[in-house]
Motif scaffolding. Structure first.
Motif, PDB file in Angstrom:
ATOM      1  N   GLY A  70       0.793  -1.332   0.009  1.00  0.00           N
ATOM      2  CA  GLY A  70       0.007  -0.232  -0.074  1.00  0.00           C
ATOM      3  C   GLY A  70       0.909   1.355   0.052  1.00  0.00           C
ATOM      4  N   GLY A  71       0.214   2.476   0.159  1.00  0.00           N
ATOM      5  CA  GLY A  71       0.496   3.724   0.229  1.00  0.00           C
ATOM      6  C   GLY A  71       1.302   4.089  -1.040  1.00  0.00           C
ATOM      7  N   ALA A  72       2.335   5.164  -1.015  1.00  0.00           N
ATOM      8  CA  ALA A  72       2.836   5.597  -2.167  1.00  0.00           C
ATOM      9  C   ALA A  72       3.974   4.491  -2.979  1.00  0.00           C
ATOM     10  CB  ALA A  72       3.834   7.012  -1.820  1.00  0.00           C
ATOM     11  N   ALA A  73       4.577   3.944  -1.825  1.00  0.00           N
ATOM     12  CA  ALA A  73       5.410   2.654  -2.336  1.00  0.00           C
ATOM     13  C   ALA A  73       4.436   1.623  -3.237  1.00  0.00           C
ATOM     14  CB  ALA A  73       6.019   1.890  -1.237  1.00  0.00           C
ATOM     15  N   GLY A  74       3.324   1.336  -2.646  1.00  0.00           N
ATOM     16  CA  GLY A  74       2.518   0.614  -3.251  1.00  0.00           C
ATOM     17  C   GLY A  74       2.127   1.013  -4.846  1.00  0.00           C
ATOM     18  N   GLY A  75       1.990   2.286  -4.964  1.00  0.00           N
ATOM     19  CA  GLY A  75       1.541   3.060  -6.167  1.00  0.00           C
ATOM     20  C   GLY A  75       2.749   2.755  -7.385  1.00  0.00           C
ATOM     21  N   MET A  76       3.882   2.922  -6.704  1.00  0.00           N
ATOM     22  CA  MET A  76       4.905   2.856  -7.598  1.00  0.00           C
ATOM     23  C   MET A  76       5.339   1.447  -8.101  1.00  0.00           C
ATOM     24  SD  MET A  76       7.817   5.109  -5.439  1.00  0.00           S
ATOM     25  CE  MET A  76       7.160   6.913  -4.910  1.00  0.00           C
ATOM     26  N   ILE A  77       5.086   0.396  -7.025  1.00  0.00           N
ATOM     27  CA  ILE A  77       5.338  -1.021  -7.677  1.00  0.00           C
ATOM     28  C   ILE A  77       4.084  -1.282  -8.632  1.00  0.00           C
ATOM     29  CG2 ILE A  77       4.945  -3.245  -6.733  1.00  0.00           C
ATOM     30  CD1 ILE A  77       6.157  -2.237  -4.078  1.00  0.00           C
ATOM     31  N   GLY A  78       2.822  -0.767  -8.272  1.00  0.00           N
ATOM     32  CA  GLY A  78       1.615  -0.816  -9.073  1.00  0.00           C
ATOM     33  C   GLY A  78       1.900  -0.512 -10.674  1.00  0.00           C
ATOM     34  N   HIS A  79       2.609   0.719 -10.883  1.00  0.00           N
ATOM     35  CA  HIS A  79       2.839   1.346 -12.037  1.00  0.00           C
ATOM     36  C   HIS A  79       4.025   0.257 -12.864  1.00  0.00           C
ATOM     37  CE1 HIS A  79       3.612   4.232 -15.162  1.00  0.00           C
ATOM     38  NE2 HIS A  79       4.940   4.257 -14.752  1.00  0.00           N
ATOM     39  N   LYS A  80       5.136  -0.342 -11.965  1.00  0.00           N
ATOM     40  CA  LYS A  80       5.776  -1.188 -12.715  1.00  0.00           C
ATOM     41  C   LYS A  80       5.196  -2.331 -13.260  1.00  0.00           C
ATOM     42  CE  LYS A  80       9.767   0.267 -10.082  1.00  0.00           C
ATOM     43  NZ  LYS A  80      11.017  -0.130  -9.309  1.00  0.00           N
ATOM     44  N   MET A  81       4.242  -2.910 -12.456  1.00  0.00           N
ATOM     45  CA  MET A  81       3.412  -3.969 -12.853  1.00  0.00           C
ATOM     46  C   MET A  81       2.552  -3.975 -14.097  1.00  0.00           C
ATOM     47  SD  MET A  81       4.443  -6.543 -10.876  1.00  0.00           S
ATOM     48  CE  MET A  81       5.218  -6.903  -9.495  1.00  0.00           C
ATOM     49  N   ILE A 215       2.869 -13.070  -9.952  1.00  0.00           N
ATOM     50  CA  ILE A 215       4.083 -12.399 -10.122  1.00  0.00           C
ATOM     51  C   ILE A 215       4.065 -11.229  -9.127  1.00  0.00           C
ATOM     52  CG2 ILE A 215       5.350 -10.903 -11.604  1.00  0.00           C
ATOM     53  CD1 ILE A 215       4.121 -12.431 -14.045  1.00  0.00           C
ATOM     54  N   VAL A 216       4.796 -11.076  -8.235  1.00  0.00           N
ATOM     55  CA  VAL A 216       4.658 -10.033  -7.064  1.00  0.00           C
ATOM     56  C   VAL A 216       6.308  -9.496  -7.025  1.00  0.00           C
ATOM     57  CG1 VAL A 216       2.999 -11.162  -5.675  1.00  0.00           C
ATOM     58  CG2 VAL A 216       5.317 -11.758  -5.317  1.00  0.00           C
ATOM     59  N   ALA A 217       6.287  -8.298  -6.122  1.00  0.00           N
ATOM     60  CA  ALA A 217       7.414  -7.589  -5.919  1.00  0.00           C
ATOM     61  C   ALA A 217       8.136  -8.431  -5.043  1.00  0.00           C
ATOM     62  CB  ALA A 217       7.064  -6.181  -5.546  1.00  0.00           C
ATOM     63  N   ASN A 218       9.623  -8.300  -5.366  1.00  0.00           N
ATOM     64  CA  ASN A 218      10.531  -9.008  -4.155  1.00  0.00           C
ATOM     65  C   ASN A 218      11.061  -7.999  -3.065  1.00  0.00           C
ATOM     66  OD1 ASN A 218      12.450  -7.299  -5.315  1.00  0.00           O
ATOM     67  ND2 ASN A 218      13.641  -9.118  -6.203  1.00  0.00           N
ATOM     68  N   ASP A 219      11.782  -8.567  -2.214  1.00  0.00           N
ATOM     69  CA  ASP A 219      11.923  -7.536  -1.125  1.00  0.00           C
ATOM     70  C   ASP A 219      12.705  -6.245  -1.851  1.00  0.00           C
ATOM     71  OD1 ASP A 219      11.097  -9.181   0.639  1.00  0.00           O
ATOM     72  OD2 ASP A 219      12.665 -10.252   1.414  1.00  0.00           O
ATOM     73  N   LYS A 220      13.729  -6.606  -2.720  1.00  0.00           N
ATOM     74  CA  LYS A 220      14.616  -5.322  -3.098  1.00  0.00           C
ATOM     75  C   LYS A 220      13.653  -4.264  -3.726  1.00  0.00           C
ATOM     76  CE  LYS A 220      18.263  -4.404  -6.539  1.00  0.00           C
ATOM     77  NZ  LYS A 220      18.853  -4.868  -7.709  1.00  0.00           N
ATOM     78  N   MET A 221      12.549  -4.621  -4.729  1.00  0.00           N
ATOM     79  CA  MET A 221      11.689  -3.919  -5.175  1.00  0.00           C
ATOM     80  C   MET A 221      10.876  -2.974  -4.034  1.00  0.00           C
ATOM     81  SD  MET A 221       8.516  -4.244  -7.935  1.00  0.00           S
ATOM     82  CE  MET A 221       9.672  -4.813  -9.425  1.00  0.00           C
ATOM     83  N   LYS A 222      10.441  -3.702  -3.156  1.00  0.00           N
ATOM     84  CA  LYS A 222       9.569  -3.113  -2.038  1.00  0.00           C
ATOM     85  C   LYS A 222      10.443  -2.096  -1.268  1.00  0.00           C
ATOM     86  CE  LYS A 222       6.519  -7.064  -1.225  1.00  0.00           C
ATOM     87  NZ  LYS A 222       6.447  -8.081  -0.382  1.00  0.00           N
ATOM     88  N   GLN A 223      11.841  -2.419  -0.884  1.00  0.00           N
ATOM     89  CA  GLN A 223      12.571  -1.481  -0.286  1.00  0.00           C
ATOM     90  C   GLN A 223      12.852  -0.427  -1.080  1.00  0.00           C
ATOM     91  OE1 GLN A 223      15.886  -3.986   0.766  1.00  0.00           O
ATOM     92  NE2 GLN A 223      14.754  -5.257   2.337  1.00  0.00           N
ATOM     93  N   GLU A 224      13.075  -0.613  -2.478  1.00  0.00           N
ATOM     94  CA  GLU A 224      13.560   0.755  -3.179  1.00  0.00           C
ATOM     95  C   GLU A 224      12.224   1.681  -3.414  1.00  0.00           C
ATOM     96  OE1 GLU A 224      15.084  -1.045  -6.986  1.00  0.00           O
ATOM     97  OE2 GLU A 224      16.955  -1.355  -6.088  1.00  0.00           O
ATOM     98  N   ALA A 225      11.059   0.914  -3.546  1.00  0.00           N
ATOM     99  CA  ALA A 225       9.774   1.711  -3.541  1.00  0.00           C
ATOM    100  C   ALA A 225       9.606   2.550  -2.462  1.00  0.00           C
ATOM    101  CB  ALA A 225       8.666   0.977  -4.042  1.00  0.00           C
ATOM    102  N   GLN A 226       9.845   1.969  -1.244  1.00  0.00           N
ATOM    103  CA  GLN A 226       9.604   2.608   0.094  1.00  0.00           C
ATOM    104  C   GLN A 226      10.562   3.654   0.283  1.00  0.00           C
ATOM    105  OE1 GLN A 226       9.689  -0.814   2.556  1.00  0.00           O
ATOM    106  NE2 GLN A 226       7.623  -0.927   2.806  1.00  0.00           N
ATOM    107  N   LYS A 227      11.776   3.457   0.077  1.00  0.00           N
ATOM    108  CA  LYS A 227      12.844   4.580  -0.055  1.00  0.00           C
ATOM    109  C   LYS A 227      12.478   5.780  -0.972  1.00  0.00           C
ATOM    110  CE  LYS A 227      17.845   5.293  -0.649  1.00  0.00           C
ATOM    111  NZ  LYS A 227      18.963   4.455  -0.699  1.00  0.00           N
ATOM    112  N   GLU A 228      12.020   5.560  -2.361  1.00  0.00           N
ATOM    113  CA  GLU A 228      11.618   6.551  -3.082  1.00  0.00           C
ATOM    114  C   GLU A 228      10.521   7.368  -2.624  1.00  0.00           C
ATOM    115  OE1 GLU A 228      10.790   6.992  -7.928  1.00  0.00           O
ATOM    116  OE2 GLU A 228      11.477   4.964  -7.074  1.00  0.00           O
ATOM    117  N   ALA A 229       9.611   6.518  -1.832  1.00  0.00           N
ATOM    118  CA  ALA A 229       8.543   7.191  -1.425  1.00  0.00           C
ATOM    119  C   ALA A 229       8.655   7.979  -0.067  1.00  0.00           C
ATOM    120  CB  ALA A 229       7.364   6.167  -0.969  1.00  0.00           C
ATOM    121  N   GLY A 230       9.758   7.675   0.457  1.00  0.00           N
ATOM    122  CA  GLY A 230       9.983   8.578   1.551  1.00  0.00           C
ATOM    123  C   GLY A 230       9.622   7.942   3.016  1.00  0.00           C
ATOM    124  N   ASN A 231       9.483   6.253   2.761  1.00  0.00           N
ATOM    125  CA  ASN A 231       9.032   5.545   4.084  1.00  0.00           C
ATOM    126  C   ASN A 231      10.104   5.408   4.794  1.00  0.00           C
ATOM    127  OD1 ASN A 231       6.359   6.165   3.057  1.00  0.00           O
ATOM    128  ND2 ASN A 231       6.233   4.235   2.262  1.00  0.00           N
TER     129      ASN A 231
END
Length: 231
Positions: A70-81, A215-231
């Motif tokens: 969820g959150g902004a990080a989830g939105g970024m992951i969703g865009h890649k998906m 097909i789901v985001a792995n830990d690396k993708m999640k961490q990068e998305a959260q970092k980019e989102a400022g979480n």
């Protein structure tokens, strides 16, 4: 060509969090996506629906929903998906590609992935179709993929369970032979579970003999998305 289906997830939690589809989310900025998909709402929704649908329902759909952050990080992951889903559909038009939450459910029917009768050996046509997916999977290396094998109800439950396990493993082995990291893949045999059609007709049994991918985001993708989102 079968169109990509966008699933709209709606959850009413404290303060009324609103969950929007990724097609809508991709046209908004990070702040708007974060407001639309709250971290708590997304995580809770994914966990609840993932557990319910993955147990006696649709395993691939449950696996995808269970990974929601969820959150902004989830939105970024969703865009890649979104992008990956479109590329999969282009690469293999006969596949059923469904964008769900922050992941993708991919279904390959018997016409796409066929095995030798009562065996787990991939046919030449099946290999050619899997070859079309390899470049896309390589382009999106920061994803984990669960492969589910299904059979019809012909034969014993035990035999079909074993056969489905062998077939999902066969798909993993073939993809690995094309240079994909085996650590990304998990295989599960579902046997006769979750039929998508009745088993009383040849056509129905053909539809039930299928392979599905979550097909789901792995830990690396999640961490990068959260970092980019400022979480």
């Amino acid at each position: 060509m079968k169109k990509i289906t966008i699933y709209l997830l709606i959850s009413v939690l404290s303060l009324g969090s609103v969950v929007t589809s990724c097609n809508a989310a991709k046209n908004t900025n990070k702040t708007q996506r974060g407001a639309a998909i709250g971290v708590v709402a997304g995580s809770l929704l994914g966990a609840v629906l993932g557990n319910n649908l993955g147990n006696g329902g649709n395993a691939a759909l449950g696996a995808v929903l269970g990974g929601v952050i969820g959150g902004a990080a989830g939105g970024m992951i969703g865009h890649k998906m979104d992008k990956q889903a479109r590329e999969i559909q282009t690469a293999l038009p006969g596949a059923t590609v469904e964008r769900v939450g922050e992941g993708i459910k991919l279904t390959l029917g018997e016409n796409s992935v066929r095995f030798d009768t009562n065996k787990s050996t991939l046919t030449t046509t099946a290999k050619a179709n899997l070859d079309r997916l390899v470049p896309v999977f390589k382009s999106y290396a920061d994803t984990d993929i669960v492969i589910y094998g299904y059979t019809d109800n012909t034969g014993t439950v035990e035999h079909n369970q074993t056969l489905s396990e062998q077939r999902s493993a066969s798909v993993k082995t073939y993809l690995a032979s094309k240079g994909l990291n085996t650590g990304r893949f998990t295989t599960t045999g579902m046997g006769i579970a979750d039929p998508v059609a009745i088993n009383d007709t040849p056509e129905g049994r053909t539809q039930n003999r299928r392979v599905e991918f979550a097909i789901v985001a792995n830990d690396k993708m999640k961490q990068e998305a959260q970092k980019e989102a400022g979480n």
